[in-house]
Motif scaffolding. Structure first.
Motif, PDB file in Angstrom:
ATOM      1  N   TYR A  68      10.076  44.442  12.840  1.00 25.77           N
ATOM      2  CA  TYR A  68      11.509  44.197  12.902  1.00 25.77           C
ATOM      3  C   TYR A  68      11.718  42.838  13.561  1.00 25.77           C
ATOM      4  N   LYS A  69      12.388  41.959  12.855  1.00 19.66           N
ATOM      5  CA  LYS A  69      12.681  40.629  13.384  1.00 19.66           C
ATOM      6  C   LYS A  69      14.125  40.616  13.864  1.00 19.66           C
ATOM      7  N   LYS A  70      14.300  40.231  15.118  1.00 19.49           N
ATOM      8  CA  LYS A  70      15.619  40.303  15.748  1.00 19.49           C
ATOM      9  C   LYS A  70      16.604  39.306  15.155  1.00 19.49           C
ATOM     10  N   ALA A 120      17.260  49.332  16.050  1.00 18.88           N
ATOM     11  CA  ALA A 120      16.050  49.263  15.215  1.00 18.88           C
ATOM     12  C   ALA A 120      14.810  49.363  16.095  1.00 18.88           C
ATOM     13  N   GLY A 121      14.841  48.689  17.240  1.00 17.77           N
ATOM     14  CA  GLY A 121      13.707  48.758  18.161  1.00 17.77           C
ATOM     15  C   GLY A 121      13.430  50.185  18.609  1.00 17.77           C
ATOM     16  N   ARG A 122      14.498  50.870  19.020  1.00 14.66           N
ATOM     17  CA  ARG A 122      14.317  52.257  19.496  1.00 14.66           C
ATOM     18  C   ARG A 122      13.775  53.157  18.394  1.00 14.66           C
ATOM     19  N   VAL A 123      14.372  53.068  17.208  1.00 18.63           N
ATOM     20  CA  VAL A 123      13.991  53.957  16.114  1.00 18.63           C
ATOM     21  C   VAL A 123      12.537  53.717  15.737  1.00 18.63           C
ATOM     22  N   LEU A 124      12.150  52.454  15.624  1.00 15.40           N
ATOM     23  CA  LEU A 124      10.782  52.164  15.198  1.00 15.40           C
ATOM     24  C   LEU A 124       9.776  52.553  16.272  1.00 15.40           C
ATOM     25  N   ARG A 129       6.219  46.609  15.313  1.00 14.41           N
ATOM     26  CA  ARG A 129       6.389  45.488  16.230  1.00 14.41           C
ATOM     27  C   ARG A 129       7.797  44.920  16.101  1.00 14.41           C
ATOM     28  N   VAL A 130       8.293  44.458  17.213  1.00 18.49           N
ATOM     29  CA  VAL A 130       9.587  43.776  17.212  1.00 18.49           C
ATOM     30  C   VAL A 130       9.303  42.314  17.520  1.00 18.49           C
ATOM     31  N   VAL A 131       9.758  41.425  16.646  1.00 18.32           N
ATOM     32  CA  VAL A 131       9.469  40.003  16.847  1.00 18.32           C
ATOM     33  C   VAL A 131      10.775  39.231  17.037  1.00 18.32           C
ATOM     34  N   GLU A 132      10.667  38.124  17.710  1.00 15.34           N
ATOM     35  CA  GLU A 132      11.830  37.293  18.008  1.00 15.34           C
ATOM     36  C   GLU A 132      12.341  36.598  16.753  1.00 15.34           C
ATOM     37  N   PHE A 133      13.577  36.223  16.796  1.00 11.93           N
ATOM     38  CA  PHE A 133      14.174  35.455  15.703  1.00 11.93           C
ATOM     39  C   PHE A 133      13.519  34.087  15.576  1.00 11.93           C
TER      40      PHE A 133
END
Lengths: 439, 439, 439
Positions: free
Chosen positions: C264-266, C278-282, C290-294
């Protein structure tokens, strides 16, 4: 005239500048400086040989904020003679031997009566300490503890031929005029007598920065201010209270010729652009440098960062005041400095200036979607490649972030790209009419 | 009259106060307290012997926010008799034996029919639990599980001679008038029957804090509020909704006589001055203490920190509710407490009060540059020393930071200096006319 | 009609949806897509069989922000013949063989003259790369490096029968109407020719999300937008600039059929509700995600997150663009995807939607003290228990925090309670008239 970008020439110039600064320190060292008077004026005169200076004499008694400009102090002679007429201590040997602003005296006393007027450093028996008494009328001598402890009982004659009388306090300024009236203020106190690191090093670096900038076109105007510590900065601030908003960044310079690593001391607010810029520049160029928090002790940052003034000014030194043994003693002499170290400090300041010059905030003039870079020749013409070249990525980052509040340095930090690439991207975009500098 | 600074006398007084508080707990323990009624009134009367109390009776049925003041509950007698007329359970032995607010009953039942009305703790067969049913009309008894399981089948007579009828709810307040109308609110719930730690300990500490303050001059006014849990604080808040802005800090006190370490529970916002102050005081005086986050479960902080009220109130306990086995059982009796622990809690509260009293925000009246401290006798007269004495550094920090928004505690934290030094510096500067308390 | 809560039925449906999406990808794969033209229209037509689509044709030359809608590209035939008339490269084998938007050509050249028009991947000699030249008029072919290096010297005939002429650009939208006009925008680019993961996977997942939602009642309206990359999103944004404020959350979908973990890209701001949700769900459903920065590189988030638009839109992919070898090559074909992976992506999106649907902000309508839950049947009737059941604690947390600014997800995070419990508590409190949704 060149833009303030540091090139090989600048770096090559460093050694020569360092030697010139060291020579200047040696030349100024013997002058009998104080917060007013002839030694201070002679110092300013010598600096005026290097760059043009605007000199202001502020009369004694002028109210400046909570203070008044003090009377002027002059000194012709000062010594202690023993019973045999031998001079035990003599200002002719070092300005440090007399307590600054000593009132005149000519008296003969027993050693015991004399003792309260004598200052020495038992922990360093060969060194002479530096003492002043600007605002309480008294007199005194400073001497090596080895000398003091060897004095036999007996009577001693103490002579100080000084005058404390209305006169004036001397401020000296050099203004380098840049493209805008926004200013970078550089301050060096110039009142300390025969002490080299504190603060002839700062004076020498400042005047040579001014000399260098004369060859360059800059965005900011740069004001170099030479003034006595505390009362000098207070006097200048009181006279310019209405104009302080033009000062966008500032540095207090001192203790730049010794051997220690650079110490950048943050402004009172701690997160001004000068704080971020100086931190970045020093981290990159001098990994052993340190960034320290603000405290209301030290040099004239105490005044520039007082709550009613609160300028965005930090302080650059090497090992800070009080943290090296030679501080405020006769051991802080020209031999304690090295030309290479002065040169390195000069270059570090220029690096900070160059970073300030190039760190701008822009507004994207086509902020809705990406502008069509291809038709402006800023983007490769074929699509589909796996990776984007860093130069194009830099263009996209600058466009994406430039809403007028974010500086190029901030963008470089967020993007993880070299500042040079971001800065170059901004220049291309400005030329292409896609970016305008933020007001 | 003394200022609220804690001295050796205060500390010496702790043991005596502890013993007096413990004796008070023993004396109040047998009174048949509930959220209304005679036991509550008798408790308040006894507290009124120690400090003057303003007692308010709020009539049953008065609307208070989303609630109404309930009818008053009185109880004369309550027991269970077996077939032989032997009293198995009797309120005369402990107030805990009857479910609070039980409706009247006089009936004979089989053991099986009786069982739904009986509450015990199988995991602690010797202890009697505490149960209430304030808002659902029912009746019941609490007893040791060992007694319950030994009951033979047969018929039992259950008698409760109670009345639930219009009356009033009792609020009691002591206001210590300080130099300002800004208040510190101290709350202790006083409705629990024969339970010592919850909350006769809180009641005893609060009333002895009030007694101590009567000998002292304070800056804040201190309001001590004794009221039944939940409905009591809600009733008081509903009656004073317009005046709550004068409450600058507050503490809910409970569970202060047991053996565990102090637990400070933060206010809803979590960063109010009371939160920072209580944290600092406890960290310094009781390294084993803990600071815990707010949650909407516990005591009357649930009401004081509801979103429409949101007062800057924290809660001080030792081991919190529900986290020690004796909680809400007959084992929470006066022997569970120790006078030393009560005294220590009393002193901890005073330390917090003293810190609140001394933690002020000031405005530097000479904010441009440093004021000339030397001519006011606040600065050493000779200059040039390597180090600045901490007392002078404290003066500089207070001057530098005092822009009206930063408190002395904040300054001490930033400066890394003892609060006492910062506080003393502020006093000197205020005397010298350089500082004024911020509005 | 059901609320958008995911049940066993939804999960059971995943495998079937995955298979259907994979079949759809295979079916769409051969169509000759580009940013305009017949292949794009045929793709949209096929999607319109699955859900109703509103199709907009925007004429070539229409100004859209800094761009103009380009001319339409059509292609009938394209090949390279060797001296023996053998077709070395032919668009009939794969759309990738022709550089997108190649101008027409029919010329015979030496191999050396031809070479600048040929694109291959030496590091992957069997794969054909994907190249375009939308805005610079040129022509070219893409081919396997193995084929290229085996070509003998000689003359080759290059033929491209294409037309670049005024036409239109095709936008397709499906709007699922919810209870409010607040929208969730789902974007998938549909212009890439024979590439499966990029981006038939995104197209397939989006259209099947739309199909699923048609059976459900939702709070938000959901807009599914299928458009060519870059110029498509820019065109749509330019036409709807005035209505963008209704978009509360959004997702760009791409690269969802491969094997890697979710990325997930912010959004540009990085802390919008979509980012937290999205972060919580994933994190909960896919611990390896993974959550990545914009960053301003990637897909159409570049346009949606440009500074003048700055929508709260993130991007969901599996392994991102450029980070897997098959990216933008002939190896990104339907066999590179798996139906299970497409199904899992579809379900992950639904989980995000469900979390967005249920994450509301409320206002406590009885904010002064706690409301009386007991008389509303929301609280147990006996008091005195050691612990509070989690369901009651959830009620207290929702009441305590609901000041209109804090969302249920935020409350769940602060309380450390499962979201389901907090959401259920809010529903009970709303039914009881104690809570109203914040405006």
């Amino acid at each position: 005239m060149h833009r303030l970008t540091l090139d090989d020439g600048t770096i090559a110039e460093t050694a020569e500048r360092g030697a010139a600064m060291h020579a200047l320190v040696r030349e100024l060292f013997p002058l009998p400086r104080s917060i007013t008077g002839a030694g201070l004026r002679a110092t300013v005169r010598r600096l005026g040989d290097i760059v043009p200076l605007e000199v202001t004499e502020v009369p004694s008694g002028t109210p400046v904020f909570d203070w008044h400009v003090p009377n002027e102090w002059s000194i012709d002679e000062a010594f202690i003679e023993d019973g045999h007429g031998r001079r035990i201590v003599d200002i002719a040997a070092s300005n440090l031997h007399v307590v600054g602003y000593s009132v005149p005296v000519d008296t003969t006393l027993t050693l015991q009566e004399l003792r309260p007027h004598l200052h020495s450093m038992p922990e360093r028996p060969d060194w002479v300490p530096y003492r002043t008494s600007y605002y309480a009328p008294t007199w005194g001598f400073c001497l090596a503890d080895g000398v003091l402890t060897s004095l036999p009982e007996g009577r001693y004659r103490a002579v100080i031929r000084s005058r404390i009388a209305p006169g004036s306090l001397t401020l000296a300024e050099h203004l380098h005029v840049g493209a805008t009236t926004d200013e970078v203020l550089v301050f060096a106190h110039d009142c300390h007598p025969s002490l080299a690191n504190d603060n002839l090093s700062g004076v020498a670096v400042a005047v040579h920065l001014a000399a260098y900038l004369r060859q360059r076109a800059t965005r900011y105007s740069y004001r170099f201010l030479f003034a006595p510590a505390t009362i000098g900065s207070i006097t200048w601030l009181a006279r310019h209270a209405a104009d302080l908003s033009r000062i966008r960044h500032g540095l207090v310079l001192s203790l730049l010729g010794g051997a220690g690593p650079f110490h950048y001391k943050k402004s009172r607010d701690g997160n001004r652009p000068i704080d971020r810029t100086a931190g970045r520049v020093l981290r990159a160029a001098h990994p052993d440098s340190r960034v320290v928090e603000f405290s209301p002790w030290g040099y004239d940052e105490r005044q520039f960062c007082s709550p009613g003034i609160n300028l965005p000014m930090g302080r650059l030194t090497r090992t800070p005041n009080g943290e090296f043994p030679e501080y405020h003693t006769s051991a802080d002499n020209p031999d304690f400095l090295a030309g290479g170290q002065l040169g390195e400090a000069w270059l570090a300041c220029l690096r900070i200036f160059a970073a300030l010059e190039s760190d701008r905030r822009y507004v994207n003039l086509q902020p809705n979607g990406e502008p069509q870079l291809g038709r402006r020749g800023l983007y490769r013409t074929t699509g589909g490649h796996r990776h984007v070249p860093e130069r194009q990525l830099a263009l996209l980052w600058v466009l994406n972030q430039s809403d007028g509040t974010v500086s190029l340095q901030d963008i470089a930090d967020r993007a993880g790209l070299p500042f040079s690439l971001i800065s170059e991207a901004a220049a291309h975009l400005e030329t292409a009419g896609l970016l305008a500098e933020a007001p």
